[in-house]
Enzyme design. Structure first.
Site: not given
Length: 288
Positions: A58, A137, A150, A154
């Protein structure tokens, strides 16, 4: 390979991470596949074979990371050739609507988790004169409306990659980033479910205010453009781990290549192009 090299892939239970783990295993690497549940590891091992070792990991837990370091170090003699930082989550929606708690969770996985895992495994990577491959991304090349959280995560991954490439070069560790566009993954379904929950909890006046952007986001989420199989990302990761001369960045598919061209434009021109794209998308949706 005469002496199989060991690679850790985080977030290997499904999607891109799974494709990377299987592709590296098929090419003869000893793969440590980071998974969060034992059942995912069992399924992955059944699909691959003996050289694939599931590791409970994790990336948001320092204890979990420490146990993974100890387990991998014991099996490799304290040496690791590759680290593929793939673990990540998505998040979309207008900033005013997205709960800040969701952004904190996103950053904890996509940014802090990547940093924590990299920091913990650097002694093994130095000994192995290894390589770090971060999964970025399209959103880390050009930030689009409705995806600020997001994109922030990235863009951070890109900045970390650029910094580490120079920081680690003197100690023999090479660093690169692989930027995919739309990739076949269970994350699309998870993202739609998550976004629906966020929108359901949003005040009606904000839903009305951001209606065009929300509708465009739904349209793109339901019918993503230029979608590619996860194996395409695995191909570039494999190249990054085996190429004699490592590229600083690998663009997977047409989406990131278009984004790279956009990123080179003057800001106002880029915003005009994005605005035109958004307007045409909304108009197409209205005609349905």
């Amino acid at each position: 390979m005469e002496h199989p090299r060991s690679v850790l892939v985080t977030g290997a239970s499904t999607g891109i991470g799974k494709a990377i783990a299987l592709a590296l295993h098929a090419r003869g690497f000893v793969v440590f596949a980071g998974v969060r549940r034992e059942s995912d590891g069992v399924a992955l091992r059944r699909e691959a074979g003996d050289r694939l070792e599931p590791v409970l990991l994790d990336v948001t837990s320092q204890d979990s990371i420490g146990r993974a370091v100890a387990a991998i170090s014991e099996q490799t003699g304290g040496e690791l050739y590759g680290l593929v930082n793939n673990a990540g989550v998505g998040l979309g929606g207008p900033l005013e609507i997205v709960p800040i708690e969701e952004t904190r969770k996103l950053m904890e996985v996509n940014v802090i988790g990547l940093l924590a895992v990299t920091q913990a495994f650097l002694p093994l990577l130095r000994k192995g004169q290894g390589r770090i491959v971060n999964i970025g991304s399209l959103a880390g090349i050009v930030a689009m409306p409705g995806g600020s959280s997001y994109a922030a995560s990235k863009f951070a991954v890109q900045a970390i990659t650029d910094s580490l490439r120079l920081e680690l070069a003197p100690v023999g560790v090479q660093v690169s980033i692989v930027d995919p566009g739309a990739i076949e993954s269970a994350l699309w379904d998870k993202g739609r479910t998550q976004k629906a929950a966020i929108l359901d909890a949003a005040p009606p006046h904000l839903l009305e205010l951001y209606a065009p952007l929300i509708e465009l986001g739904k349209q793109l989420g339901e019918n993503p453009r230029d979608i590619l199989p996860a194996a395409c990302v695995a191909d570039d990761v494999l190249l990054a781990l085996t190429a004699r001369k490592l590229k600083p960045r690998y663009l997977v598919g047409p989406g990131p290549k278009k984004a790279a061209r956009l990123a080179r434009m003057p800001v106002r021109l880029r915003e005009w192009v994005i605005g035109k794209f958004m307007k045409s998308g909304v108009e197409r949706d209205a005609r349905r």
